[in-house]
Design an enzyme around this catalytic site. Structure first.
Site, PDB file in Angstrom:
ATOM      1  N   LEU A 167      11.480 -20.276  -4.925  1.00  0.00           N
ATOM      2  CA  LEU A 167      10.292 -19.362  -4.219  1.00  0.00           C
ATOM      3  C   LEU A 167       8.854 -19.480  -5.198  1.00  0.00           C
ATOM      4  O   LEU A 167       9.309 -19.312  -6.497  1.00  0.00           O
ATOM      5  CB  LEU A 167      10.751 -17.924  -4.212  1.00  0.00           C
ATOM      6  CG  LEU A 167       9.830 -16.854  -3.746  1.00  0.00           C
ATOM      7  CD1 LEU A 167       9.717 -16.811  -2.266  1.00  0.00           C
ATOM      8  CD2 LEU A 167      10.295 -15.226  -4.450  1.00  0.00           C
ATOM      9  N   SER A 207      -7.069  -5.922  -6.053  1.00  0.00           N
ATOM     10  CA  SER A 207      -8.200  -6.619  -5.393  1.00  0.00           C
ATOM     11  C   SER A 207      -9.483  -6.407  -6.014  1.00  0.00           C
ATOM     12  O   SER A 207      -9.697  -5.559  -7.114  1.00  0.00           O
ATOM     13  CB  SER A 207      -8.419  -5.983  -3.943  1.00  0.00           C
ATOM     14  OG  SER A 207      -9.106  -4.701  -4.354  1.00  0.00           O
ATOM     15  N   ARG A 248       2.197  -5.235   6.163  1.00  0.00           N
ATOM     16  CA  ARG A 248       1.274  -4.138   5.376  1.00  0.00           C
ATOM     17  C   ARG A 248       1.991  -2.732   5.411  1.00  0.00           C
ATOM     18  O   ARG A 248       2.525  -2.331   6.311  1.00  0.00           O
ATOM     19  CB  ARG A 248       0.090  -3.950   5.611  1.00  0.00           C
ATOM     20  CG  ARG A 248      -0.869  -2.864   4.851  1.00  0.00           C
ATOM     21  CD  ARG A 248      -2.380  -2.395   5.377  1.00  0.00           C
ATOM     22  NE  ARG A 248      -2.889  -1.858   4.378  1.00  0.00           N
ATOM     23  CZ  ARG A 248      -4.140  -1.851   3.927  1.00  0.00           C
ATOM     24  NH1 ARG A 248      -4.920  -2.872   4.193  1.00  0.00           N
ATOM     25  NH2 ARG A 248      -4.538  -0.813   3.159  1.00  0.00           N
ATOM     26  N   HIS A 261       2.846   3.450  -8.888  1.00  0.00           N
ATOM     27  CA  HIS A 261       2.514   2.140  -9.092  1.00  0.00           C
ATOM     28  C   HIS A 261       3.761   1.607  -9.939  1.00  0.00           C
ATOM     29  O   HIS A 261       4.237   0.430  -9.767  1.00  0.00           O
ATOM     30  CB  HIS A 261       1.360   1.873  -9.990  1.00  0.00           C
ATOM     31  CG  HIS A 261       0.229   2.123  -9.311  1.00  0.00           C
ATOM     32  ND1 HIS A 261      -0.280   1.789  -8.098  1.00  0.00           N
ATOM     33  CD2 HIS A 261      -1.159   3.053  -9.641  1.00  0.00           C
ATOM     34  CE1 HIS A 261      -1.333   2.325  -7.617  1.00  0.00           C
ATOM     35  NE2 HIS A 261      -1.839   2.846  -8.518  1.00  0.00           N
ATOM     36  N   GLU A 305     -11.921  -4.943  -5.046  1.00  0.00           N
ATOM     37  CA  GLU A 305     -12.564  -3.809  -4.941  1.00  0.00           C
ATOM     38  C   GLU A 305     -11.704  -2.655  -5.767  1.00  0.00           C
ATOM     39  O   GLU A 305     -12.492  -1.433  -5.837  1.00  0.00           O
ATOM     40  CB  GLU A 305     -12.417  -3.344  -3.279  1.00  0.00           C
ATOM     41  CG  GLU A 305     -13.455  -4.224  -2.478  1.00  0.00           C
ATOM     42  CD  GLU A 305     -13.147  -5.634  -2.232  1.00  0.00           C
ATOM     43  OE1 GLU A 305     -11.923  -5.760  -2.197  1.00  0.00           O
ATOM     44  OE2 GLU A 305     -14.047  -6.536  -2.038  1.00  0.00           O
ATOM     45  N   ASP A 344       0.839  -1.184  -0.034  1.00  0.00           N
ATOM     46  CA  ASP A 344      -0.055   0.242   0.047  1.00  0.00           C
ATOM     47  C   ASP A 344       0.996   1.268   0.143  1.00  0.00           C
ATOM     48  O   ASP A 344       2.092   1.030   0.670  1.00  0.00           O
ATOM     49  CB  ASP A 344      -0.871   0.036   1.301  1.00  0.00           C
ATOM     50  CG  ASP A 344      -2.135   0.998   1.128  1.00  0.00           C
ATOM     51  OD1 ASP A 344      -2.551   1.424   0.207  1.00  0.00           O
ATOM     52  OD2 ASP A 344      -2.685   1.132   2.324  1.00  0.00           O
ATOM     53  N   GLY A 345       0.332   2.127  -0.429  1.00  0.00           N
ATOM     54  CA  GLY A 345       0.966   3.602  -0.530  1.00  0.00           C
ATOM     55  C   GLY A 345       1.398   4.125  -1.742  1.00  0.00           C
ATOM     56  O   GLY A 345       2.251   5.392  -1.793  1.00  0.00           O
ATOM     57  N   SER A 351      -8.352  -5.222   4.495  1.00  0.00           N
ATOM     58  CA  SER A 351      -8.806  -4.908   3.126  1.00  0.00           C
ATOM     59  C   SER A 351      -9.170  -6.335   2.481  1.00  0.00           C
ATOM     60  O   SER A 351      -8.904  -6.425   1.300  1.00  0.00           O
ATOM     61  CB  SER A 351      -7.866  -4.126   2.245  1.00  0.00           C
ATOM     62  OG  SER A 351      -7.183  -3.149   2.963  1.00  0.00           O
TER      63      SER A 351
HETATM   64  C1  FPP Z   1      -2.057   0.069  -3.324  1.00  0.00           C
HETATM   65  O1  FPP Z   1      -1.512   1.539  -3.271  1.00  0.00           O
HETATM   66  C2  FPP Z   1      -1.494  -0.664  -4.517  1.00  0.00           C
HETATM   67  C3  FPP Z   1      -2.186  -1.156  -5.299  1.00  0.00           C
HETATM   68  C4  FPP Z   1      -3.460  -1.056  -5.377  1.00  0.00           C
HETATM   69  C5  FPP Z   1      -1.371  -1.545  -6.752  1.00  0.00           C
HETATM   70  C6  FPP Z   1      -0.294  -2.246  -6.278  1.00  0.00           C
HETATM   71  C7  FPP Z   1       0.438  -2.790  -7.471  1.00  0.00           C
HETATM   72  C8  FPP Z   1       1.825  -2.595  -7.352  1.00  0.00           C
HETATM   73  C9  FPP Z   1       2.711  -2.420  -6.165  1.00  0.00           C
HETATM   74  C10 FPP Z   1       2.538  -2.837  -8.615  1.00  0.00           C
HETATM   75  C11 FPP Z   1       2.261  -4.365  -9.463  1.00  0.00           C
HETATM   76  C12 FPP Z   1       3.585  -4.772  -9.507  1.00  0.00           C
HETATM   77  C13 FPP Z   1       3.605  -6.016 -10.504  1.00  0.00           C
HETATM   78  C14 FPP Z   1       4.903  -6.547 -10.377  1.00  0.00           C
HETATM   79  C15 FPP Z   1       2.428  -6.542 -11.214  1.00  0.00           C
HETATM   80  P1  FPP Z   1      -2.461   2.546  -3.465  1.00  0.00           P
HETATM   81  O2  FPP Z   1      -2.766   3.039  -5.183  1.00  0.00           O
HETATM   82  O3  FPP Z   1      -3.942   2.405  -2.763  1.00  0.00           O
HETATM   83  O4  FPP Z   1      -1.822   3.681  -2.529  1.00  0.00           O
HETATM   84  P2  FPP Z   1      -2.449   4.997  -1.663  1.00  0.00           P
HETATM   85  O5  FPP Z   1      -2.976   4.268  -0.462  1.00  0.00           O
HETATM   86  O6  FPP Z   1      -1.268   5.879  -1.181  1.00  0.00           O
HETATM   87  O7  FPP Z   1      -3.486   5.616  -2.483  1.00  0.00           O
END
Ligand code: FPP
Length: 253
Positions: free
Chosen positions: A144, A78, A201, A50, A80, A33-34, A209
């Site tokens: 892994l 997710s 997390r 991202h 959601e 997250d973040g 979540s």
């Molecule tokens: C949550 O942060 C992150 C996501 C919903 C996307 C996670 C995806 C990646 C880390 C990249 C995917 C990597 C691969 C290798 C496929 P957020 O957008 O909710 O952050 P915020 O809470 O700061 O808004």
């Protein structure tokens, strides 16, 4: 002081604050997250977060391999997350393909096997194709397991299992008395994979979540304010060390 994974030690945790190679969590699950906040802090659009998050994934996969973690499950998208703006959803769902395009050779070198959990069929074709290719290509790797949670929601997963089991009972393919926790687990996306030992997390929120609600029953939780793009090998190390200092009792004493 920088504490790195190569200093894995056979010493017990009482003797040293370095990581003991005997008590590495078998399965680590991460809620990444973040990304959005990381980008906002820099005056960048959310997708830049991202994108940076993908580099972190690469670093953490390598660290997990070195630390001898057996399964790394990453909450990538997710059920959601479809509520996000269309452009952001499309961007996130292109990332698996980009990640695999760049990093599949190094995943092969590191003997990593790709798997997924989640409603795969509902993903865009290009995501399915890229990921299916990587699953096939890495299927004989023995190191892994890199498990991407893609279009994953735990309530959906549990409900799907309940419906399948109800059908089996109705059609008399299953005997009610044989339905126990092990049998139920076989109807989940995580069939055959042990439950996470450690959940991390990032991003400062302390919630699940809709992530692996069944599987996290006895998992150790570790939260950090660090945003996912800032997450480093050292912070991962810190989480593993914290895990090694926990006493797991599984309801016993
Ligand atoms: C949550 O942060 C992150 C996501 C919903 C996307 C996670 C995806 C990646 C880390 C990249 C995917 C990597 C691969 C290798 C496929 P957020 O957008 O909710 O952050 P915020 O809470 O700061 O808004």
């Amino acid at each position: 002081m920088s504490m790195k994974i190569p200093f894995l030690s056979k010493q017990s945790k009482e003797e040293s604050d370095s990581l003991s190679e005997e008590n590495i969590p078998n399965h680590v699950a991460i809620i990444m997250d973040g990304n959005g906040r990381w980008a906002q802090k820099r005056g960048l659009p959310r997708f830049a977060g991202h994108k940076e998050g993908v580099s972190t994934v690469n670093k953490i996969v390598k660290t997990a391999v070195r630390a001898n973690v057996k399964v790394l499950t990453l909450y990538t998208f997710s059920t959601e997350n479809w509520k996000r703006p269309k452009q952001e959803v499309e961007y996130i769902l292109k990332l698996p393909k980009e990640f695999l395009h760049v990093y599949l050779p190094s995943l092969m070198e590191n003997n990593v096997r790709i798997q997924t959990i989640g409603d795969f069929q509902a993903l865009p074709d290009h995501t399915q194709e890229a990921v299916s290719y990587a699953i096939e290509k890495t299927k004989n790797n023995t190191g892994l397991i890199l498990n991407f949670a893609l279009n994953y929601g735990s309530r959906h997963e549990i409900l799907k299992a309940v419906k399948q089991i109800a059908t089996e009972l109705k059609e008399e393919n299953m005997d009610m008395d044989s339905l126990d926790e092990d049998t139920f687990s076989k109807y989940l996306y995580t069939k055959g994979v042990s439950d996470p030992d450690l959940l991390i997390r990032t991003g400062g929120e302390c919630r699940l979540s809709n992530f692996m609600l069944w599987q996290l029953a006895y998992t150790e939780f570790w939260f950090t304010d660090k945003l996912w793009p800032e997450f480093t090998e050292d912070i991962f190390y810190e989480a593993l060390l914290a895990y090694q200092q926990r006493k797991r009792r599984y309801g016993g004493i």
